[in-house]
Structures are given as structure tokens and as C-alpha cells.
Design a protein around this motif. Structure first.
Motif, short mmCIF file in Angstrom:
data_model
loop_
_atom_site.label_atom_id
_atom_site.label_comp_id
_atom_site.label_asym_id
_atom_site.label_seq_id
_atom_site.Cartn_x
_atom_site.Cartn_y
_atom_site.Cartn_z
N VAL A 20 -27.23 18.43 -24.62
CA VAL A 20 -25.87 17.88 -24.66
C VAL A 20 -25.85 16.47 -24.08
O VAL A 20 -25.22 15.55 -24.62
CB VAL A 20 -24.90 18.79 -23.90
CG1 VAL A 20 -23.52 18.14 -23.79
CG2 VAL A 20 -24.79 20.15 -24.60
N GLY A 21 -26.57 16.28 -22.95
CA GLY A 21 -26.57 14.98 -22.29
C GLY A 21 -27.23 13.90 -23.11
O GLY A 21 -26.71 12.79 -23.23
N GLN A 22 -28.38 14.21 -23.73
CA GLN A 22 -29.10 13.19 -24.49
C GLN A 22 -28.31 12.69 -25.69
O GLN A 22 -28.45 11.52 -26.09
CB GLN A 22 -30.46 13.74 -24.94
CG GLN A 22 -31.39 12.65 -25.47
CD GLN A 22 -32.63 13.20 -26.13
OE1 GLN A 22 -32.57 14.17 -26.89
NE2 GLN A 22 -33.78 12.61 -25.85
N LYS A 64 -25.34 3.58 -18.52
CA LYS A 64 -24.56 4.81 -18.51
C LYS A 64 -25.29 5.86 -17.68
O LYS A 64 -26.51 6.03 -17.83
CB LYS A 64 -24.35 5.33 -19.93
CG LYS A 64 -23.51 6.63 -20.00
CD LYS A 64 -23.52 7.23 -21.40
CE LYS A 64 -22.74 6.37 -22.37
NZ LYS A 64 -22.63 7.03 -23.71
N ILE A 65 -24.58 6.54 -16.80
CA ILE A 65 -25.13 7.63 -16.00
C ILE A 65 -24.29 8.87 -16.24
O ILE A 65 -23.06 8.81 -16.21
CB ILE A 65 -25.13 7.30 -14.49
CG1 ILE A 65 -25.97 6.06 -14.21
CG2 ILE A 65 -25.69 8.48 -13.69
CD1 ILE A 65 -25.97 5.63 -12.77
N ILE A 66 -24.95 9.98 -16.51
CA ILE A 66 -24.27 11.25 -16.75
C ILE A 66 -24.88 12.33 -15.85
O ILE A 66 -26.11 12.41 -15.73
CB ILE A 66 -24.37 11.68 -18.22
CG1 ILE A 66 -23.58 10.71 -19.11
CG2 ILE A 66 -23.85 13.10 -18.42
CD1 ILE A 66 -23.68 11.03 -20.60
N PHE A 67 -24.04 13.12 -15.22
CA PHE A 67 -24.47 14.27 -14.43
C PHE A 67 -24.04 15.54 -15.15
O PHE A 67 -22.88 15.67 -15.54
CB PHE A 67 -23.84 14.24 -13.03
CG PHE A 67 -24.23 13.05 -12.20
CD1 PHE A 67 -25.30 13.13 -11.31
CD2 PHE A 67 -23.54 11.86 -12.30
CE1 PHE A 67 -25.66 12.04 -10.55
CE2 PHE A 67 -23.89 10.76 -11.53
CZ PHE A 67 -24.96 10.86 -10.65
N TYR A 127 -29.80 8.74 -17.33
CA TYR A 127 -29.50 7.31 -17.22
C TYR A 127 -30.01 6.61 -18.48
O TYR A 127 -31.12 6.86 -18.94
CB TYR A 127 -30.16 6.69 -15.99
CG TYR A 127 -30.13 5.18 -15.99
CD1 TYR A 127 -28.98 4.49 -15.60
CD2 TYR A 127 -31.23 4.43 -16.41
CE1 TYR A 127 -28.94 3.10 -15.62
CE2 TYR A 127 -31.20 3.04 -16.43
CZ TYR A 127 -30.05 2.39 -16.03
OH TYR A 127 -30.00 1.01 -16.06
N GLY A 128 -29.20 5.72 -19.03
CA GLY A 128 -29.61 4.94 -20.19
C GLY A 128 -29.16 3.50 -20.04
O GLY A 128 -28.15 3.21 -19.40
#
Length: 460
Positions: free
Chosen positions: A224-226, A289-292, A277-278
């Protein structure tokens, strides 16, 4: 040209063209994560590596980074000598690797690296041994992999210092090239080259791709995150749950004073499953962009409260500038939480805790009480410094909305007087502020002040 020569020439041409276009789809990119077993500790992808490295090395930050003496810095922050030396080795090797034309051909277009848990006590490894035993590389070369493999085989046949062996492994082939420096094993699958100095790790990667082992791509949170990242130039994935299980491996390389802090933060991270992180460089701007990802059923109470907080309007937006480097705002911040990052036992050797002890003595209030007075709404603005210095310090200011019933100014003035800090008080419109007389400008001039029910601190 006679008939035989013509047929021979065209046959060779057809073979070359076939190798170049075989399985080629300009719009398709095989997901490298499908080759990474879910036991990976860390996963990293990079596009256009040489260009990215050259850009960084020529930037102000890159030049300053190269000038850092890691051995001295490591001593200051409590890292072991072994770890600081290894950091320097990694930095040098990463830079130099892509100056090699062969490496750049194999990895320069797009490559991924995954690190894994060591199969024995990490103290028994040197950094070179760890990387050889526990690193997997997936590469999308600049040229067709089948053609590169064919050329490599022909080249090795003419060398006496390199041997090449190929074995069948399931539906795939594994080739092992051996030199005096060691053996690297690799396989070509779906146009990608998967390689490792550890053949067993390479086999695990192939098993994972074939569905016999779970990959990070199979992990729901990763998948989901990728999808939130569309072809970033750099991509990091940190599987928090896996890190939890192996953290003790690395305690021997950290000052004992900080082990309790690390463990406490790992406890605070329970329920989080991954960090993504991308980055997408665009001219002089880098978009990040950072996603947890998290499982809210396992997070602690503080995190649950934050996640349950309904969105609200930013009431401090007028305090920002038109084009800040960094802007942050929160109306649910708990400043006392930052105290958990300090060692549990305060002592004279730690400058921060020594200062806090003195602050409590002067104010007759605990640090927790002082931080609570600052409230839960804070705004942070960071601006670029115009100073031409070795390390240009950004200009920053933090604003805290204070309860009107709290008289913070009296306590602040008393503390400043008690520390015997030479300050100047000035008034700008309706704003009263104090700044340190002896300090330089350019981001190194501490100041604080009041504006209505706002208390602010800054560095210029």
C-alpha cells in the motif's frame, strides 16, 4: 558480398537485435521488491546513481559533508570507533563505486539494495564481511541484461584470473564469478540482475520471487505504501517490525547511556509497521514524501490520541513567510515527550541535563511544568541564511501559544537575569524581545520574546 557472408552478417545482426529487444517493454518496470525476502532490515532504491552522486558532491551540503571528520564526530555523539570507521569506509566506497564504468553500466540506471540480519553475532564481522554476507543487490542495467551476460561470458573465457560457473536452480540459472577478491553469484530474471556475495542469500531471493518465501512486496503495509510513490529517484523502506526483533544486535556499538533511550523509542514505535521515504529532484528543488504505516490496534496511548485527533484549521499560518525552507505547525504537541530522548540518569557529564537541572533550581519549577506552560500549539518557520559561511545556519523561529492566565514573561526574565546573560531588550511594533549581545548574527543569535499571547524563540 557473397551469399554466405551476407547470411552470416544478417544472422549476427538478428541475434544482437533479439538480445537488445528481448522482453523489452518501454513502459514496464519489474518491481524489485518482489526479489527481497521479508526478513530484510532495510531496503533502498536509487535511479541515475552517478548523476545523483555528482549533484550531491558538487552541492554546498555535499562539500561540507565531505569535510566532516567522522571519527571526531562519532566520539562526541557516543558512537564506537569501529562504527565511525565503517561509516567513513561506506561513504568513500559509495562515491568511488560509480566512477567505475562497469559499475555504472550495471547499477547506474536503477538499482536496489537490501540488508539482512547477520546469521551470527555481528561483533564477529568486519564491515566488509557483513556487507558480503548480508547484502542483496537488484539491478536494472543501462544495457540489456542478456547481452551483458553474453559479453561477460565471452570476456571471462579469455581471462585466467577469473572463473565462471553456472548451475541450474529451479527454473533459473545462477552464475558464480570467482576472482582473488572473492566470489559473486548472480542471476538474470525478468531483465533484472540479482547478485550477492552470499549464494544462499541469492537463492533465498529467487525462492522469494518464485513464491516459496514471503517478500516485502507481499507485506500489505509495504504494498500500500509503495503505491504512493511514483518512480522516485530515491526510495527507502524501513520495516519497523523487523527492526524491533533485531535491535539488540547493535547495542554493542552504542554508548550504554543511550541504549535505554533507543529501547524506549522502539517501545514508542510499537504498532508502526513501516517507514517510507521518496525523493523527486526537480531543477533546484527536491520534492520529498514520508509515509508511516501502522496498526492502530497495537500503538500506545499517546499515538492513539494523535491518530484520533480530528483535523483542524491552522491558526498560525499568518506567522509564516512566503517561501520558507521548513514550516511546521501542530496543536496537539506534547513537549514533555522530548524529555524521553534524554538519558534517564542526569549527570554532570551531559551538558543538556546539567543545564536543565540548573533551570529547575532557578525557576523553582520542574522541567515538565515549564514545558507544560508552553501549551500544545506550536509553529516553526525556517528560512535560508544569506550568510556565506562554511556551514550556513538557517534562520529559524518557533512560536508557542500561551494560556493568557500564565505569566511566562516574569519567569523568563528572572531566569535570564539569574544566568547573568548580557541581553538587550527591544520593541518592534507591538513585539517585545530579548537577544544575546555577544553573539554573532547569521543564525547564531539566540533571542526570545512576546507578542500578544505568543511566546517565541529564534536564532537571528
Amino acid at each position: 558480398m557473397n551469399t554466405n557472408a551476407f547470411l552470416t552478417f544478417n544472422s549476427i545482426l538478428l541475434v544482437v537485435v533479439y538480445l537488445l529487444v528481448y522482453r523489452y517493454d518501454p513502459n514496464h518496470e519489474e518491481n524489485m521488491a518482489k526479489f527481497v525476502p521479508d526478513s530484510a532490515l532495510f531496503y533502498f532504491e536509487q535511479r541515475n546513481a552517478k548523476s545523483a552522486i555528482d549533484t550531491f558532491r558538487n552541492s554546498t551540503l555535499g562539500k561540507n559533508f565531505d569535510a566532516i571528520e567522522f571519527s571526531k564526530t562519532a566520539q562526541e555523539i557516543g558512537l564506537s570507533d569501529t562504527l565511525s570507521i565503517n561509516i567513513e569506509i561506506l561513504q568513500d566506497n559509495y562515491y568511488q563505486a560509480f566512477d567505475n564504468d562497469i559499475v555504472n553500466t550495471l547499477l547506474g540506471k536503477r538499482f536496489g539494495v537490501a540488508f539482512f540480519t547477520p546469521d551470527k553475532d555481528i561483533r564477529s564481522y568486519s564491515i566488509k564481511q557483513y556487507l558480503q554476507r548480508n547484502t542483496l543487490i537488484i539491478a536494472d542495467p543501462q544495457q540489456n541484461t542478456d547481452l551483458l551476460t553474453f559479453l561477460a561470458e565471452q570476456y571471462i573465457k579469455k581471462r585466467t584470473d577469473i572463473t565462471l560457473q553456472t548451475i541450474q536452480y529451479g527454473n533459473h540459472h545462477i552464475s558464480s564469478a570467482t576472482t582473488l577478491q572473492g566470489t559473486v553469484s548472480f542471476s538474470v530474471i525478468e531483465g533484472l540482475m540479482i547478485a550477492s556475495f552470499n549464494e544462499n542469500l541469492l537463492k533465498q531471493s529467487i525462492d522469494a520471487y518464485d513464491g516459496e518465501l514471503q517478500t516485502i512486496f507481499d507485506v500489505a503495509s509495504f504494498n500500500v505504501g509503495q503505491k504512493r510513490f511514483d518512480k522516485p529517484e530515491r526510495f527507502f523502506y524501513l520495516p519497523v517490525e523487523t527492526i524491533h526483533s533485531v535491535a539488540t544486535y547493535f547495542y554493542d556499538h552504542v554508548d550504554r547511556e543511550y541504549i535505554s533511550i533507543i529501547q524506549e523509542q522502539l517501545d514508542n514505535a510499537k504498532g508502526f509497521t513501516g517507514v517510507f521515504y521518496g525523493a523527486w529532484p526537480h531543477e533546484e528543488i527536491v520534492h520529498d514524501k514520508i509515509i508511516f504505516s501502522y496498526n492502530d490496534g497495537y500503538t500506545n496511548e499517546v499515538v492513539k490520541d494523535l491518530l484520533a485527533t480530528s483535523p483542524s484549521s491552522n491558526t498560525m499560518m499568518e506567522l509564516t513567510t512566503s517561501d520558507p525552507l521548513v514550516y511546521y505547525w501542530s496543536n496537539t504537541i506534547d513537549l514533555n515527550h522530548f524529555l524521553s530522548y534524554l538519558p534517564s540518569e542526569r549527570n554532570q557529564k551531559n551538558a543538556v541535563t546539567h543545564y536543565l537541572d540548573k533551570l529547575e533550581g532557578l525557576s523553582q519549577k520542574s522541567v515538565e511544568e515549564i514545558l507544560s506552560m508552553l501549551g500544545q500549539e506550536v509553529s516553526l518557520v525556517v528560512e535560508k541564511s544569506d550568510a556565506d559561511t562554511f556551514i550556513p545556519v538557517p534562520l529559524g523561529a518557533a512560536f508557542f501559544r500561551i494560556n493568557p492566565d500564565v505569566d511566562l514573561s516574569e519567569m523568563v526574565n528572572y531566569i535570564v537575569d539569574a544566568f547573568d546573560v548580557p541581553v538587550i531588550e527591544k520593541i518592534y511594533d507591538s513585539v517585545t524581545y530579548l537577544y544575546w549581545v555577544a553573539s554573532p548574527q547569521d543564525g547564531l543569535q539566540p533571542l526570545c520574546g512576546y507578542w500578544s499571547n505568543l511566546f517565541f524563540i529564534g536564532n537571528s
